[in-house]
Write an enzyme that holds these catalytic residues in place. Sequence first.
Site, PDB file in Angstrom:
ATOM      1  N   GLU A  66     -36.564 -10.290 -46.833  1.00  0.00           N
ATOM      2  CA  GLU A  66     -36.251  -8.961 -46.303  1.00  0.00           C
ATOM      3  C   GLU A  66     -35.934  -8.996 -44.825  1.00  0.00           C
ATOM      4  OE1 GLU A  66     -40.051  -6.948 -47.039  1.00  0.00           O
ATOM      5  OE2 GLU A  66     -40.666  -7.403 -44.981  1.00  0.00           O
ATOM      6  N   HIS A  68     -35.707  -5.802 -41.430  1.00  0.00           N
ATOM      7  CA  HIS A  68     -35.931  -4.406 -41.051  1.00  0.00           C
ATOM      8  C   HIS A  68     -35.902  -4.296 -39.539  1.00  0.00           C
ATOM      9  CE1 HIS A  68     -39.915  -6.212 -40.754  1.00  0.00           C
ATOM     10  NE2 HIS A  68     -39.920  -6.427 -42.054  1.00  0.00           N
ATOM     11  N   HIS A  72     -42.733  -7.391 -36.470  1.00  0.00           N
ATOM     12  CA  HIS A  72     -44.145  -7.493 -36.815  1.00  0.00           C
ATOM     13  C   HIS A  72     -44.683  -8.868 -36.461  1.00  0.00           C
ATOM     14  CE1 HIS A  72     -42.709  -9.197 -40.564  1.00  0.00           C
ATOM     15  NE2 HIS A  72     -42.513  -8.066 -41.190  1.00  0.00           N
ATOM     16  N   HIS A 106     -36.742 -12.776 -43.257  1.00  0.00           N
ATOM     17  CA  HIS A 106     -37.970 -13.571 -43.400  1.00  0.00           C
ATOM     18  C   HIS A 106     -38.471 -13.541 -44.832  1.00  0.00           C
ATOM     19  CE1 HIS A 106     -39.088  -9.480 -42.161  1.00  0.00           C
ATOM     20  NE2 HIS A 106     -40.216  -9.621 -42.823  1.00  0.00           N
ATOM     21  N   CYS A 120     -51.091  -9.473 -41.249  1.00  0.00           N
ATOM     22  CA  CYS A 120     -49.820  -8.944 -40.749  1.00  0.00           C
ATOM     23  C   CYS A 120     -50.124  -7.642 -40.032  1.00  0.00           C
ATOM     24  CB  CYS A 120     -48.849  -8.703 -41.901  1.00  0.00           C
ATOM     25  SG  CYS A 120     -47.315  -7.925 -41.353  1.00  0.00           S
TER      26      CYS A 120
END
Length: 153
Positions: A66, A68, A72, A106, A120
């Site tokens: 994915e 985005h 993070h 990732h 996470c």
Amino acid sequence: MKNPSKIIRAENLTWPGLARKDYKTDGSGFRDVSRYVLFGEREDESGLNMQTRYFEIGEGGYSSLERHRHPHTVVIAKGRGSMILGDRFVQLEAMDAIYIAPETVHQFHADRGEPMGFLCIVDRYRDRPEIPKNEAELAEWIPDPDVRKKARI
Ligand code: MN
């Protein structure tokens, strides 16, 4: 008012007081991933602007490939494995700490003979991950064929 500070006690690398959830309730493109939300979802934590989650990938499993807008951070807490991080495929060991920048593709893999668990930390309010629609889009996201062949979608 009661002080809402708290400690969520661990036993044997898990949290008996928390629900173990499915990684995602929709979609495919992942295998054998579980999720605990430690902080950032409950009423008494409404002041938190981030969430702290723990994910565990069973041996041979992988998370979604994915990307985005939100960045993070991930800290490997248990075991070992590998990941696709942008144009790289890298090996990971316990306590390795990873910054995943915005729009960086990732995917985590427990591909080294044992499960891999990681913390996470992510914005509480964030954009939804995007996953590649097909092989052609995957080739745009990951131009390097050696890295791309590691991808699971
Ligand atoms: Mn992500």
